[in-house]
Motif scaffolding. Structure first.
Motif, PDB file in Angstrom:
ATOM      1  N   THR A 307       3.650  15.568 -10.739  1.00  0.00           N
ATOM      2  CA  THR A 307       4.010  14.499 -11.656  1.00  0.00           C
ATOM      3  C   THR A 307       5.263  14.925 -12.404  1.00  0.00           C
ATOM      4  O   THR A 307       5.647  16.096 -12.367  1.00  0.00           O
ATOM      5  CB  THR A 307       2.868  14.209 -12.645  1.00  0.00           C
ATOM      6  OG1 THR A 307       3.142  12.997 -13.344  1.00  0.00           O
ATOM      7  CG2 THR A 307       2.676  15.345 -13.630  1.00  0.00           C
ATOM      8  N   LYS A 316      -1.139  13.682 -22.471  1.00  0.00           N
ATOM      9  CA  LYS A 316      -2.378  13.402 -21.744  1.00  0.00           C
ATOM     10  C   LYS A 316      -3.040  14.677 -21.214  1.00  0.00           C
ATOM     11  O   LYS A 316      -4.263  14.720 -21.032  1.00  0.00           O
ATOM     12  CB  LYS A 316      -2.089  12.461 -20.574  1.00  0.00           C
ATOM     13  CG  LYS A 316      -1.622  11.079 -20.997  1.00  0.00           C
ATOM     14  CD  LYS A 316      -2.719  10.327 -21.738  1.00  0.00           C
ATOM     15  CE  LYS A 316      -2.317   8.879 -22.004  1.00  0.00           C
ATOM     16  NZ  LYS A 316      -3.382   8.122 -22.677  1.00  0.00           N
ATOM     17  N   TYR A 338      -7.357  14.956 -15.736  1.00  0.00           N
ATOM     18  CA  TYR A 338      -6.000  14.437 -15.930  1.00  0.00           C
ATOM     19  C   TYR A 338      -5.621  13.643 -14.691  1.00  0.00           C
ATOM     20  O   TYR A 338      -5.747  14.140 -13.569  1.00  0.00           O
ATOM     21  CB  TYR A 338      -5.025  15.594 -16.163  1.00  0.00           C
ATOM     22  CG  TYR A 338      -3.568  15.205 -16.172  1.00  0.00           C
ATOM     23  CD1 TYR A 338      -3.085  14.260 -17.077  1.00  0.00           C
ATOM     24  CD2 TYR A 338      -2.673  15.804 -15.292  1.00  0.00           C
ATOM     25  CE1 TYR A 338      -1.745  13.912 -17.094  1.00  0.00           C
ATOM     26  CE2 TYR A 338      -1.330  15.463 -15.304  1.00  0.00           C
ATOM     27  CZ  TYR A 338      -0.870  14.514 -16.202  1.00  0.00           C
ATOM     28  OH  TYR A 338       0.467  14.177 -16.204  1.00  0.00           O
ATOM     29  N   ASP A 339      -5.161  12.412 -14.874  1.00  0.00           N
ATOM     30  CA  ASP A 339      -4.872  11.532 -13.733  1.00  0.00           C
ATOM     31  C   ASP A 339      -3.409  11.515 -13.323  1.00  0.00           C
ATOM     32  O   ASP A 339      -2.998  10.714 -12.485  1.00  0.00           O
ATOM     33  CB  ASP A 339      -5.335  10.103 -14.035  1.00  0.00           C
ATOM     34  CG  ASP A 339      -4.558   9.460 -15.193  1.00  0.00           C
ATOM     35  OD1 ASP A 339      -3.638  10.105 -15.740  1.00  0.00           O
ATOM     36  OD2 ASP A 339      -4.881   8.302 -15.544  1.00  0.00           O
ATOM     37  N   TYR A 341      -0.865  10.917 -15.416  1.00  0.00           N
ATOM     38  CA  TYR A 341      -0.047  10.021 -16.231  1.00  0.00           C
ATOM     39  C   TYR A 341       1.179  10.734 -16.773  1.00  0.00           C
ATOM     40  O   TYR A 341       1.114  11.862 -17.269  1.00  0.00           O
ATOM     41  CB  TYR A 341      -0.844   9.459 -17.406  1.00  0.00           C
ATOM     42  CG  TYR A 341       0.024   8.666 -18.364  1.00  0.00           C
ATOM     43  CD1 TYR A 341       0.224   7.301 -18.179  1.00  0.00           C
ATOM     44  CD2 TYR A 341       0.668   9.286 -19.436  1.00  0.00           C
ATOM     45  CE1 TYR A 341       1.039   6.573 -19.035  1.00  0.00           C
ATOM     46  CE2 TYR A 341       1.479   8.570 -20.305  1.00  0.00           C
ATOM     47  CZ  TYR A 341       1.672   7.212 -20.097  1.00  0.00           C
ATOM     48  OH  TYR A 341       2.491   6.502 -20.943  1.00  0.00           O
ATOM     49  N   GLU A 357       6.105   4.169 -16.745  1.00  0.00           N
ATOM     50  CA  GLU A 357       4.813   4.839 -16.903  1.00  0.00           C
ATOM     51  C   GLU A 357       4.083   4.786 -15.567  1.00  0.00           C
ATOM     52  O   GLU A 357       3.953   3.711 -14.968  1.00  0.00           O
ATOM     53  CB  GLU A 357       3.971   4.148 -17.964  1.00  0.00           C
ATOM     54  CG  GLU A 357       4.575   4.145 -19.354  1.00  0.00           C
ATOM     55  CD  GLU A 357       3.705   3.374 -20.331  1.00  0.00           C
ATOM     56  OE1 GLU A 357       2.955   4.013 -21.094  1.00  0.00           O
ATOM     57  OE2 GLU A 357       3.769   2.131 -20.318  1.00  0.00           O
ATOM     58  N   ASP A 359       1.249   7.233 -12.591  1.00  0.00           N
ATOM     59  CA  ASP A 359       0.275   8.298 -12.411  1.00  0.00           C
ATOM     60  C   ASP A 359       0.564   9.089 -11.135  1.00  0.00           C
ATOM     61  O   ASP A 359       1.640   8.954 -10.532  1.00  0.00           O
ATOM     62  CB  ASP A 359      -1.145   7.725 -12.392  1.00  0.00           C
ATOM     63  CG  ASP A 359      -1.332   6.669 -11.302  1.00  0.00           C
ATOM     64  OD1 ASP A 359      -0.529   6.635 -10.340  1.00  0.00           O
ATOM     65  OD2 ASP A 359      -2.290   5.873 -11.409  1.00  0.00           O
ATOM     66  N   TYR A 360      -0.408   9.915 -10.727  1.00  0.00           N
ATOM     67  CA  TYR A 360      -0.217  10.741  -9.538  1.00  0.00           C
ATOM     68  C   TYR A 360       0.106   9.906  -8.293  1.00  0.00           C
ATOM     69  O   TYR A 360       0.827  10.351  -7.407  1.00  0.00           O
ATOM     70  CB  TYR A 360      -1.485  11.553  -9.251  1.00  0.00           C
ATOM     71  CG  TYR A 360      -1.615  12.843 -10.028  1.00  0.00           C
ATOM     72  CD1 TYR A 360      -0.530  13.696 -10.218  1.00  0.00           C
ATOM     73  CD2 TYR A 360      -2.853  13.230 -10.551  1.00  0.00           C
ATOM     74  CE1 TYR A 360      -0.665  14.884 -10.909  1.00  0.00           C
ATOM     75  CE2 TYR A 360      -3.005  14.433 -11.240  1.00  0.00           C
ATOM     76  CZ  TYR A 360      -1.906  15.249 -11.422  1.00  0.00           C
ATOM     77  OH  TYR A 360      -2.042  16.425 -12.106  1.00  0.00           O
ATOM     78  N   ALA A 365       1.431   2.604 -14.764  1.00  0.00           N
ATOM     79  CA  ALA A 365       0.270   2.793 -15.639  1.00  0.00           C
ATOM     80  C   ALA A 365       0.652   2.399 -17.058  1.00  0.00           C
ATOM     81  O   ALA A 365       0.764   3.248 -17.953  1.00  0.00           O
ATOM     82  CB  ALA A 365      -0.207   4.242 -15.582  1.00  0.00           C
TER      83      ALA A 365
END
Length: 401
Positions: A307, A316, A338-339, A341, A357, A359-360, A365
């Motif tokens: 990320t 996050k 943790y996703d 983000y 924004e 995520d993985y 997001a």
């Protein structure tokens, strides 16, 4: 086994965004013995440096003393880490001490490799070369932009993971917007050199940035990067990795972002991920625990996670690390996740910004309800300039958000 000269239940390497945020959350949760290894007396809010370079903020606004941000009750070990022995559970320091730990949080940030591009280390800071990635040079960026009336302006980004991946582009847009308002943009050739095959990894944001570059007449070179520099001649070599061709560009202004990697002692330690050519710390992408050394957790720029390396990612990651540290100390399963983000505030003009924004999975997001942050908005610029710094100083670093 190495004998430690001091011992703490939780030792945090690094007093930057990640280290202080975790330390503050740990203290608020009642952790009795937390130590932070940090040699610097100054703490920087680095996201503001782009606006400093664009003439929209003063450098002083991005700075506090380290003593101001260190959470109450934390043991501040005012020195640097130089090595770690995860078998002995000790950290070596610059003064020759060894610090023992029950749990270790690794968050020293990354290293700017100015020597990674031949000629860059010698040229940066004079002869038209600057970089917002150093606080002392961000004001110089603005001086160069403000004084330019014609010529060629070159903005570059290196390959590999870098902190705040949108920053190399943002300063190009701020400069072009300034020149447009001054009526000189038509006399300036603006070239943006990016290593990726698209403007941004997430398609919806990539399309918006491509339109931004088109609007300013910026020449975008994808899958390319700065590979050599002759500062005295003001000549930069840009290599197109798709074709292997090299072009020498004479510039009047060059904003260069250096290659980045883990601190050398991290890269040479047992904590480094063997799959990372840049030496970043191995960490489970969900729990942030080291797979080989379960007493160790990593977050922030030094963690080898798929990320972007941003302060929003740290916001996050920090609660996940804290929750999992407590579970680990109690011998319980790690349940916090943790996703991936992260967010990149992408400034596209003097008072315009879109907020990327994701995520993985590189899926958008969004965190702000009822606002389409994929479009340029003045409100988003005010969020970056005023809202996010306040949230940082009064929220994140205090352990609240």
């Amino acid at each position: 086994m190495t004998t430690a000269s001091a011992h703490h239940q939780i030792v945090i390497i690094g007093g930057g965004t990640a280290g202080i945020t975790v330390a503050a959350r740990l203290r608020r949760a009642g952790a009795p013995d937390v130590a932070v290894l940090e040699p610097s007396a100054t703490h920087w809010y680095q996201p503001l440096w782009t606006l400093v370079g664009g003439g929209q903020a003063r450098l002083r606004a991005s700075m506090r003393t380290q003593a101001e941000v260190m959470p109450p009750g934390v043991h501040w070990l005012h020195e640097s880490a130089t090595g770690v022995d995860p078998q002995a559970r000790t950290v070596a320091t610059g003064s020759g001490r060894t610090i023992g730990y029950d749990r270790l949080v690794v968050a020293p940030g990354l290293r700017l490799d100015w020597g990674g591009v031949p000629g860059l280390a010698q040229a940066v800071g004079h002869d038209g070369v600057s970089s917002n990635y150093r606080p002392d040079l961000a004001p110089l960026t603005w001086e160069l932009i403000r004084s330019m009336r014609s010529g060629t302006a070159l903005f570059t980004m290196p390959s590999g993971p870098v902190k705040c991946g949108g920053a190399p582009q943002k300063i190009a847009y701020l400069a072009a917007d300034h020149w447009r308002k001054r009526g000189v943009l038509d006399h300036i050739r603006v070239i943006l050199v990016l290593p990726e095959p698209a403007m941004f990894k997430v398609p919806v944001y990539s399309r918006e940035l491509a339109e931004t570059a088109r609007r300013y007449g910026i020449e975008v070179r994808l899958q390319s990067e700065l590979t050599a520099l002759d500062g005295a001649a003001r000549e930069a070599v840009v290599t197109d990795h798709a074709t292997g061709t090299k072009e020498t560009i004479r510039y009047d202004l060059l904003h260069a972002v250096p290659p980045q990697a883990a601190p050398r002692w991290i890269a040479e330690s047992p904590l480094a991920d063997p799959d990372s050519p840049f030496g970043y710390v191995r960490a489970d992408r969900a729990t942030l625990q080291h797979p080989d050394h379960p007493e160790v957790f990593a977050l922030g720029d030094v963690a080898n996670l798929p990320t972007s390396k941003t302060g929003a990612a740290v916001r996050k990651q920090a609660p996940v690390v804290v929750d999992n540290l407590h579970s680990s100390l109690r011998g319980r399963p790690l349940t916090a996740r943790y996703d991936g983000y992260t967010s990149c505030p992408l400034v596209t003009a003097r008072h315009k910004m879109l907020l990327a924004e994701f995520d993985y999975d590189l899926e958008p997001a969004p965190s702000l309800p009822l606002i389409d942050t994929t479009k340029e908005r003045t409100s988003m610029w005010y969020l970056k300039r005023y809202g996010l710094p306040q949230m940082y100083w009064k929220g994140m670093l205090k352990g609240y958000v």
